[in-house]
Design a protein around this motif. Structure first.
Motif, mmCIF file in Angstrom:
data_model
loop_
_atom_site.group_PDB
_atom_site.id
_atom_site.type_symbol
_atom_site.label_atom_id
_atom_site.label_comp_id
_atom_site.label_asym_id
_atom_site.label_seq_id
_atom_site.Cartn_x
_atom_site.Cartn_y
_atom_site.Cartn_z
ATOM 1 N N LEU A 34 -6.654 -1.794 46.129
ATOM 2 C CA LEU A 34 -6.919 -0.833 45.063
ATOM 3 C C LEU A 34 -5.633 -0.178 44.558
ATOM 4 O O LEU A 34 -5.441 -0.003 43.349
ATOM 5 C CB LEU A 34 -7.920 0.233 45.538
ATOM 6 C CG LEU A 34 -9.345 -0.266 45.761
ATOM 7 C CD1 LEU A 34 -10.191 0.815 46.442
ATOM 8 C CD2 LEU A 34 -9.979 -0.702 44.449
ATOM 9 N N LEU A 35 -4.756 0.182 45.488
ATOM 10 C CA LEU A 35 -3.471 0.761 45.085
ATOM 11 C C LEU A 35 -2.639 -0.242 44.286
ATOM 12 O O LEU A 35 -2.007 0.123 43.285
ATOM 13 C CB LEU A 35 -2.689 1.249 46.307
ATOM 14 C CG LEU A 35 -3.188 2.539 46.957
ATOM 15 C CD1 LEU A 35 -2.458 2.790 48.275
ATOM 16 C CD2 LEU A 35 -3.025 3.710 46.005
ATOM 17 N N MET A 36 -2.649 -1.493 44.720
ATOM 18 C CA MET A 36 -1.921 -2.539 43.996
ATOM 19 C C MET A 36 -2.463 -2.670 42.573
ATOM 20 O O MET A 36 -1.702 -2.789 41.619
ATOM 21 C CB MET A 36 -2.031 -3.879 44.726
ATOM 22 C CG MET A 36 -1.297 -3.944 46.030
ATOM 23 S SD MET A 36 0.450 -4.157 45.805
ATOM 24 C CE MET A 36 0.466 -5.747 45.031
ATOM 25 N N GLU A 41 -1.616 -1.934 36.981
ATOM 26 C CA GLU A 41 -2.068 -1.551 35.632
ATOM 27 C C GLU A 41 -1.086 -0.575 35.005
ATOM 28 O O GLU A 41 -0.758 -0.687 33.820
ATOM 29 C CB GLU A 41 -3.479 -0.951 35.690
ATOM 30 C CG GLU A 41 -4.029 -0.580 34.340
ATOM 31 C CD GLU A 41 -4.100 -1.735 33.342
ATOM 32 O OE1 GLU A 41 -3.890 -1.483 32.128
ATOM 33 O OE2 GLU A 41 -4.358 -2.880 33.758
ATOM 34 N N GLY A 42 -0.608 0.383 35.783
ATOM 35 C CA GLY A 42 0.389 1.324 35.269
ATOM 36 C C GLY A 42 1.669 0.610 34.860
ATOM 37 O O GLY A 42 2.238 0.882 33.794
ATOM 38 N N GLY A 48 4.389 -2.958 28.542
ATOM 39 C CA GLY A 48 3.883 -3.130 27.187
ATOM 40 C C GLY A 48 4.539 -2.215 26.167
ATOM 41 O O GLY A 48 4.565 -2.522 24.977
ATOM 42 N N LEU A 49 5.079 -1.098 26.619
ATOM 43 C CA LEU A 49 5.736 -0.150 25.717
ATOM 44 C C LEU A 49 7.222 -0.442 25.510
ATOM 45 O O LEU A 49 7.834 0.114 24.601
ATOM 46 C CB LEU A 49 5.583 1.279 26.267
ATOM 47 C CG LEU A 49 4.155 1.825 26.327
ATOM 48 C CD1 LEU A 49 4.136 3.157 27.090
ATOM 49 C CD2 LEU A 49 3.588 1.992 24.926
ATOM 50 N N LEU A 50 7.772 -1.284 26.341
ATOM 51 C CA LEU A 50 9.220 -1.548 26.295
ATOM 52 C C LEU A 50 9.550 -2.732 25.401
ATOM 53 O O LEU A 50 8.779 -3.692 25.313
ATOM 54 C CB LEU A 50 9.743 -1.831 27.706
ATOM 55 C CG LEU A 50 9.629 -0.689 28.714
ATOM 56 C CD1 LEU A 50 10.027 -1.176 30.100
ATOM 57 C CD2 LEU A 50 10.487 0.487 28.285
ATOM 58 N N PRO A 51 10.746 -2.705 24.793
ATOM 59 C CA PRO A 51 11.197 -3.878 24.035
ATOM 60 C C PRO A 51 11.407 -5.066 24.990
ATOM 61 O O PRO A 51 11.750 -4.884 26.163
ATOM 62 C CB PRO A 51 12.538 -3.439 23.435
ATOM 63 C CG PRO A 51 12.610 -1.959 23.598
ATOM 64 C CD PRO A 51 11.682 -1.591 24.716
#
Length: 175
Positions: A34-36, A41-42, A48-51
């Motif tokens: 679950l932690l993995m 996901e984080g 996804g936000l990075l170039p």
């Protein structure tokens, strides 16, 4: 980096100890899964936000790169990383091979590496196979196995026959 390796070893040790108590071991494994998933996901959202160039730079770091691989977020595919690793190990193989290439990765995740020729007659020494396997596993821990194929180089043999008969005309001589 030593602290990270120690933490990694300690996690493995704790999981091994917890697995001896079935109920506790199952709960610990579920917690880790679950932690993995949560951290994965984080990490996926951050990536996804990075170039793309920034992600490639981060992926070049040993620790970050291995986390990206673990969560299937690495910008370079397994085959590409393995092919590059084989290029890096090529100089260390010396006369053991003329060429080295990734023949493929099968559906089960097993990589086949093909060695061709070599000054030592295509020998498949254990040291060569170990060097290849270490190089592959360092960049692609998701590979389930490494198979090394040795292909002997086709060598042209010099054929030495008997001398022509004494009464045969010499090459280029006119009768």
């Amino acid at each position: 980096m030593d602290e990270l390796r120690q933490a990694e070893a300690r996690v493995e040790q704790l999981l091994a100890q917890l697995s001896t108590a079935p109920r506790v071991g199952e709960q610990a494994e579920e917690l880790v899964r679950l932690l993995m998933r949560l951290y994965g996901e984080g990490l996926a959202r951050v990536v996804g936000l990075l170039p793309a160039e920034t992600v490639r730079t981060l992926a070049a770091d040993d620790l970050v790169g291995s986390l990206l691989i673990l969560h299937d977020l690495h910008p370079r595919g397994t085959a590409e990383r393995v092919a590059d690793a084989l290029e890096q190990v090529r100089p260390f193989l010396g006369t053991h091979t003329d060429s080295i290439e990734l023949a493929g990765i099968d559906a089960s995740g097993r990589a086949t590496v093909r060695l061709r020729g070599g000054g030592c007659g295509g020998c498949a020494s254990g040291a060569v196979e170990q060097a290849v396997e270490r190089a592959v596993r360092a960049v692609a821990p998701e590979v389930t196995g490494v198979r090394v194929e040795q292909l002997l180089a086709q060598r042209t043999l010099l054929q030495i026959g008997s001398r022509p008969p004494a009464d045969a005309p010499a090459s280029g001589a006119r009768p």
